[in-house]
Design an enzyme around this catalytic site. Structure first.
Site, mmCIF file in Angstrom:
data_model
loop_
_atom_site.group_PDB
_atom_site.id
_atom_site.type_symbol
_atom_site.label_atom_id
_atom_site.label_comp_id
_atom_site.label_asym_id
_atom_site.label_seq_id
_atom_site.Cartn_x
_atom_site.Cartn_y
_atom_site.Cartn_z
ATOM 1 N N ARG A 154 30.141 4.604 -18.592
ATOM 2 C CA ARG A 154 29.326 4.890 -19.781
ATOM 3 C C ARG A 154 28.178 3.888 -19.849
ATOM 4 O O ARG A 154 28.329 2.729 -19.466
ATOM 5 C CB ARG A 154 30.175 4.771 -21.049
ATOM 6 C CG ARG A 154 31.291 5.767 -21.156
ATOM 7 C CD ARG A 154 30.806 7.153 -21.534
ATOM 8 N NE ARG A 154 31.913 8.089 -21.651
ATOM 9 C CZ ARG A 154 32.310 8.919 -20.687
ATOM 10 N NH1 ARG A 154 31.691 8.907 -19.522
ATOM 11 N NH2 ARG A 154 33.321 9.734 -20.876
ATOM 12 N N LYS B 265 38.213 10.587 -32.835
ATOM 13 C CA LYS B 265 37.156 11.575 -32.629
ATOM 14 C C LYS B 265 37.717 12.986 -32.484
ATOM 15 O O LYS B 265 37.012 13.895 -32.048
ATOM 16 C CB LYS B 265 36.335 11.182 -31.404
ATOM 17 C CG LYS B 265 35.615 9.848 -31.625
ATOM 18 C CD LYS B 265 34.505 9.671 -30.643
ATOM 19 C CE LYS B 265 34.717 8.462 -29.780
ATOM 20 N NZ LYS B 265 33.755 8.394 -28.693
ATOM 21 N N PRO C 171 29.310 11.962 -29.722
ATOM 22 C CA PRO C 171 29.516 11.717 -31.157
ATOM 23 C C PRO C 171 30.440 10.526 -31.390
ATOM 24 O O PRO C 171 31.393 10.322 -30.647
ATOM 25 C CB PRO C 171 30.175 13.011 -31.649
ATOM 26 C CG PRO C 171 29.868 14.029 -30.600
ATOM 27 C CD PRO C 171 29.783 13.274 -29.314
ATOM 28 N N GLU C 172 30.122 9.762 -32.414
ATOM 29 C CA GLU C 172 30.938 8.601 -32.761
ATOM 30 C C GLU C 172 31.935 8.993 -33.844
ATOM 31 O O GLU C 172 31.814 10.052 -34.465
ATOM 32 C CB GLU C 172 30.034 7.481 -33.290
ATOM 33 C CG GLU C 172 28.832 7.185 -32.426
ATOM 34 C CD GLU C 172 29.098 6.164 -31.332
ATOM 35 O OE1 GLU C 172 29.936 5.284 -31.529
ATOM 36 O OE2 GLU C 172 28.448 6.249 -30.287
#
Ligand SMILES: [Zn+2]
Length: 262
Positions: free
Chosen positions: A250, A51, A2-3
């Site tokens: 990533r 986040k 999730p951003e």
């Protein structure tokens, strides 16, 4: 992953249904909090910081949760069936007279005094969607490690908080920067970070994130999750690789023509 904008929107929704209300049910399904019960306690506010999610209660405590890769909070009107995962994936239930808030697959669930929130979010850089977004400070933090790749610097939440793998890839495409470009060779870092903030801000109310301005399925991104497909600008096939500090690699996506390595 999730951003920041997804977390921001989730916290806005949680704040809408929980803030100012008293909990009628509280279950924290993690071993260290199994006996903690906040039933009867009022929720002051639910806020995002980068986040991270912070649930502030009237008794002076904060519930801290984080989605990491797969977590989510869902809210349901009382009486509606819950849908967000399997029963065994539920880590937290906070209910009021009207709503249930259910946290699924949360790898982080901890309770701490509100006065000590800094111990869990104090390391974060300026929050791209926070009321205290500070572009100068974000530039200063990123510039402090000039040899690092811009791709790694953007994901490091200590530099600026809120960018995940989607916005990293899209932002670097929009700026014509190869993900492995060293920070010292980025021509206008200030503009890169400002544009990142604009991307998250523009998407904060949307469930379908778009960086192209097109919300249609399959057209909302330039390079993210489009390996091998033609670049929307030059038709060159999009490349992908995983990189980053060991254990925190990533996936990144880029167009080798639009984003040459300088
Ligand atoms: Zn291209």
């Amino acid at each position: 992953m999730p951003e920041g904008d997804t977390v921001w929107r989730s916290c806005r929704r949680l704040d809408d249904v929980l803030a100012g209300r008293v909990l009628t049910r509280c279950e924290l399904r993690v071993p260290q909090l199994a006996t903690t019960d906040l039933t009867g306690v009022a929720v002051r506010a639910v806020v995002s910081r980068g986040k991270h999610q912070l649930f502030r209660f009237a008794n002076g405590y904060t519930l801290h949760t984080h989605f990491r890769m797969e977590g989510t909070w869902r809210t349901f009107e009382r009486g509606r069936a819950w849908s967000g995962g399997q029963e065994f994936q539920i880590r937290a239930v906070l209910a009021t007279a009207e709503h249930d808030a259910v946290g699924y697959r949360l790898p982080v669930v901890e309770l701490l005094p509100t006065a000590e929130e800094d111990t869990v979010v104090g390391h974060l850089g300026p929050d791209l969607l926070g009321p205290d977004w500070d572009l100068d400070e974000a530039v200063r933090r990123v510039t402090a490690q000039p040899e690092r790749t811009i791709g790694e610097a953007l994901l490091d939440q200590r530099n600026l908080a809120g960018i995940g793998t989607l916005y990293r890839s899209e932002l670097l495409f929009l700026q014509g920067l190869h993900p492995r470009t060293p920070v010292r060779q980025v021509p206008d870092l200030r503009r890169v970070l400002q544009r990142g903030q604009q991307l998250l801000h523009a998407n904060r109310w949307r469930t379908q994130q778009s960086t192209t301005g097109d919300l249609r399925q399959g057209r909302s991104h330039y390079v993210f999750e489009r390996p091998g497909k033609p670049c929307r600008r030059c038709r060159t096939p999009i490349l992908t690789e995983e990189f980053g500090p060991r254990g925190q690699e990533r996936r990144s996506y880029w167009c080798p023509r639009c984003q040459p390595l300088r």
